[in-house]
Enzyme design. Structure first.
Site, short mmCIF file in Angstrom:
data_model
loop_
_atom_site.label_atom_id
_atom_site.label_comp_id
_atom_site.label_asym_id
_atom_site.label_seq_id
_atom_site.Cartn_x
_atom_site.Cartn_y
_atom_site.Cartn_z
CB ILE A 165 37.24 -61.26 -38.38
CG1 ILE A 165 37.80 -60.78 -39.72
CG2 ILE A 165 36.43 -60.20 -37.70
CD1 ILE A 165 36.75 -60.65 -40.81
CG ASP A 166 41.71 -62.11 -41.15
OD1 ASP A 166 40.61 -62.35 -41.65
OD2 ASP A 166 42.41 -61.13 -41.44
N GLY A 218 41.81 -53.10 -39.38
CA GLY A 218 40.39 -53.38 -39.61
C GLY A 218 39.67 -53.55 -38.28
N GLY A 236 49.58 -56.29 -38.80
CA GLY A 236 50.30 -55.06 -39.11
C GLY A 236 50.48 -54.22 -37.85
NE ARG A 278 22.06 -66.39 -60.31
CZ ARG A 278 22.02 -66.90 -61.54
NH1 ARG A 278 23.09 -67.49 -62.05
NH2 ARG A 278 20.90 -66.83 -62.25
CG MET A 306 36.22 -60.49 -45.29
SD MET A 306 36.13 -59.14 -44.09
CE MET A 306 35.86 -57.77 -45.20
CD GLN A 355 32.79 -62.58 -44.08
OE1 GLN A 355 33.37 -63.65 -43.96
NE2 GLN A 355 32.94 -61.83 -45.14
NE ARG A 356 36.64 -55.21 -40.52
CZ ARG A 356 37.35 -54.63 -41.51
NH1 ARG A 356 38.11 -55.38 -42.28
NH2 ARG A 356 37.31 -53.34 -41.70
CG HIS A 359 43.04 -60.56 -48.88
ND1 HIS A 359 42.45 -59.42 -48.39
CD2 HIS A 359 42.59 -60.72 -50.13
CE1 HIS A 359 41.66 -58.92 -49.33
NE2 HIS A 359 41.73 -59.69 -50.39
#
Ligand code: F6P
Length: 357
Positions: free
Chosen positions: A135-136, A11, A113, A275, A178, A283-284, A180
């Protein structure tokens, strides 16, 4: 004469160009006879032989430019040892191109990865230096990854913008952030923008505790509640499921994501309107924040130094604000997760943030 290949994989994020610029500047500064080639679209370019020569002018004006000038793609590590659709041995092809292009080393910018494959290439005898992008912020061996702070800025702004409309309407808002597998981005954006409830993958949530926090706010006369929820947040029940069973459950889920599932349950149990806001890939995107520009430039400059000294097989990381080389063998395959017992979680709890535990 040195020939160095640049490759961006996985990403994208805001600070890839800034980091490549840092490496290139340092190389042009220090090595007289240097050629840089840009391998296109990540490992795909290395497999299929797609590249373009880069000139010093290619690195001008890109400090503030998001994305990557050489493109990127996701090439799952678990498929690296499997032949492609035409029976091509991917690892052999990557090695062949590295040799054909007479590279002295590969500079690889990527996340988890990407690091597994970079380590595989190192084991196969290629000279590799990696730079920690995501970004994680979940890369093992570095306190900080570039891209993270820029994403925190965007995610925080997204939550900030929700405040007034949530208050005007007396609604519960879920902002899905974001991440996971890890919750660094949600945690930092949640604290930075005053979210009331923060749900991250590392701390499975109990729905009763979430409802309790919303009701408590209502009893205190606060008519709205904001939840920052990571894409990978899980209930305590789901956290108990095996990977396989959880995947099956996700396939059958009638909601597009955890936020929608959670939102439906909150609405039903509190009677309050809910909502959902999903900033997603914004975000990226955009320009890297100054913090990222600084660390990208520092990491890049240090990578240039390591290349000069032919110190390969490393990720250039940051520990206690010092740039350090970390052996790739130590980084590959490990995640840096939020420790539920860490100071930052305790401090957030002291501020009254509910983690659903
Ligand atoms: O790893 C970065 C990341 O943005 C994650 O936070 C997110 O879950 C994922 O990539 C999204 O991937 P894609 O761009 O393939 O949709």
């Amino acid at each position: 004469m040195k020939r160095v290949g640049f490759l961006t994989s996985g990403g994208d994020c805001q600070s890839l160009n800034a980091t490549m610029r840092g490496v290139a500047k340092a190389l042009y500064e220090k090595i007289e006879d240097i050629e840089i080639i840009g391998i296109l679209e990540g490992y795909k370019g290395l497999m299929y032989g797609n590249y373009r020569k880069l000139k010093p002018s290619d690195f001008s004006g890109i400090l503030t430019e998001g994305g990557t000038i050489i493109g990127t793609s996701r090439q799952p590590f678990k498929l690296m040892r499997e032949p492609d659709a035409n029976g091509m041995d991917k690892v052999r092809a990557m090695k062949n191109n590295y040799e054909k292009w007479k590279l002295d080393c590969l500079v690889i910018l990527g996340g988890n990865g990407t690091h597994k494959t970079a380590n595989l290439l190192r084991e196969e005898g290629l000279n590799v230096i990696t730079l920690p992008k995501t970004i994680d912020n979940d890369l093992y061996g570095t306190d900080m990854t570039f891209g993270f702070q820029s994403a925190v800025n965007i995610a925080s702004t997204a939550i900030d913008q929700i405040h007034t409309t949530a208050a005007s309407h007396g609604r519960v808002f879920i902002v899905e952030i974001m991440g996971h597998d890890v919750g660094w981005l949600t945690l930092h954006a949640g604290i930075a923008s005053g979210a009331d409830i923060v749900l991250i993958p590392e701390i499975p949530f109990n729905i009763d505790s979430v409802i309790g926090a919303i009701n408590k706010r209502n009893e205190q006369g606060k008519n709205f509640t904001i939840l920052a929820v990571a894409e990978g947040a899980k209930s305590t029940e789901d956290a108990k499921l095996s990977k396989k069973d959880f995947k099956k459950k996700l396939k059958e889920r009638k909601y597009p994501s955890i936020s929608y599932e959670l939102g439906a349950e909150i609405e039903e149990r509190t009677g309050q309107e809910v909502r959902i806001a999903v900033p997603g890939h914004t975000q990226r995107g955009g320009s890297p924040c100054p913090y990222d520009r600084v660390i990208s430039s520092r990491l890049g400059a240090a990578a240039g130094e390591f290349i000069m000294n032919e110190q390969y097989g490393i990720m250039v990381g940051i520990k206690n604000n010092e740039i350090i080389p970390v052996p790739l063998s130590e980084v590959a395959g490990k995640l840096k997760m939020v420790d539920p017992d860490s100071q930052i979680i305790k401090e957030a709890k002291s501020l009254g943030i509910c983690f659903g535990d």
